[in-house]
Design a protein around this motif. Sequence first.
Motif, mmCIF file in Angstrom:
data_model
loop_
_atom_site.group_PDB
_atom_site.id
_atom_site.type_symbol
_atom_site.label_atom_id
_atom_site.label_comp_id
_atom_site.label_asym_id
_atom_site.label_seq_id
_atom_site.Cartn_x
_atom_site.Cartn_y
_atom_site.Cartn_z
ATOM 1 N N UNK A 42 0.828 -1.212 0.000
ATOM 2 C CA UNK A 42 0.000 0.000 0.000
ATOM 3 C C UNK A 42 0.862 1.262 0.000
ATOM 4 N N UNK A 43 0.318 2.356 -0.527
ATOM 5 C CA UNK A 43 1.087 3.603 -0.537
ATOM 6 C C UNK A 43 1.358 4.084 0.886
ATOM 7 N N UNK A 44 2.532 4.663 1.089
ATOM 8 C CA UNK A 44 2.896 5.225 2.389
ATOM 9 C C UNK A 44 2.510 6.696 2.391
ATOM 10 N N UNK A 45 1.718 7.090 3.341
ATOM 11 C CA UNK A 45 1.273 8.472 3.449
ATOM 12 C C UNK A 45 2.329 9.265 4.205
ATOM 13 N N UNK A 46 2.993 10.174 3.530
ATOM 14 C CA UNK A 46 4.051 11.002 4.117
ATOM 15 C C UNK A 46 3.668 12.474 3.952
ATOM 16 N N UNK A 47 4.145 13.299 4.852
ATOM 17 C CA UNK A 47 3.871 14.740 4.788
ATOM 18 C C UNK A 47 2.385 15.004 4.558
ATOM 19 N N UNK A 48 1.562 14.418 5.401
ATOM 20 C CA UNK A 48 0.132 14.346 5.156
ATOM 21 C C UNK A 48 -0.700 15.509 5.681
ATOM 22 N N UNK A 49 -0.183 16.310 6.563
ATOM 23 C CA UNK A 49 -0.978 17.347 7.220
ATOM 24 C C UNK A 49 -2.227 16.740 7.839
ATOM 25 N N UNK A 50 -3.402 16.948 7.234
ATOM 26 C CA UNK A 50 -4.654 16.468 7.823
ATOM 27 C C UNK A 50 -5.107 15.111 7.290
ATOM 28 N N UNK A 51 -4.436 14.566 6.304
ATOM 29 C CA UNK A 51 -4.874 13.308 5.687
ATOM 30 C C UNK A 51 -4.572 12.118 6.590
ATOM 31 N N UNK A 52 -5.450 11.120 6.525
ATOM 32 C CA UNK A 52 -5.277 9.898 7.294
ATOM 33 C C UNK A 52 -5.382 8.643 6.430
ATOM 34 N N UNK A 53 -5.933 8.779 5.215
ATOM 35 C CA UNK A 53 -6.193 7.613 4.380
ATOM 36 C C UNK A 53 -5.783 7.893 2.937
ATOM 37 N N UNK A 54 -5.249 6.870 2.283
ATOM 38 C CA UNK A 54 -4.955 6.929 0.851
ATOM 39 C C UNK A 54 -5.575 5.697 0.216
ATOM 40 N N UNK A 55 -6.341 5.892 -0.827
ATOM 41 C CA UNK A 55 -6.943 4.790 -1.559
ATOM 42 C C UNK A 55 -6.609 4.960 -3.026
ATOM 43 N N UNK A 56 -6.197 3.866 -3.653
ATOM 44 C CA UNK A 56 -5.970 3.851 -5.095
ATOM 45 C C UNK A 56 -7.039 2.959 -5.709
ATOM 46 N N UNK A 57 -7.703 3.460 -6.740
ATOM 47 C CA UNK A 57 -8.694 2.674 -7.474
ATOM 48 C C UNK A 57 -8.185 2.569 -8.906
#
Length: 97
Positions: A42-57
């Motif tokens: 799965x993608x690693x969420x870096x330097x996200x500020x307010x983001x908590x989730x990453x989804x790829x479709x």
Amino acid sequence: MKGYWLIIGKEISDQEAQREYGKLWKPIGEKYNARINPLEVPPALKEARDAHRVTIVEFPSYELATACYDDPAYQEACRFALRASNRELLILKGELA
């Protein structure tokens, strides 16, 4: 060339809306041959500020990715997704391998 949605979202704040989105998404995803999180890692969420989730479709083509987003059934489902959490959705063209 494949098409992708990259969805970056904050925490889910409305679980009921998220469940409804999931129910509505299932037949839409099947219609457009979409695969959620197709990568082995799965993608690693870096330097996200307010983001908590990453989804790829993943879609078989960019055209299907854009057609799915523009589909009236998806636009109806999207109302629930946006009620469930704040998010950003990007549509990309290319290969992720």
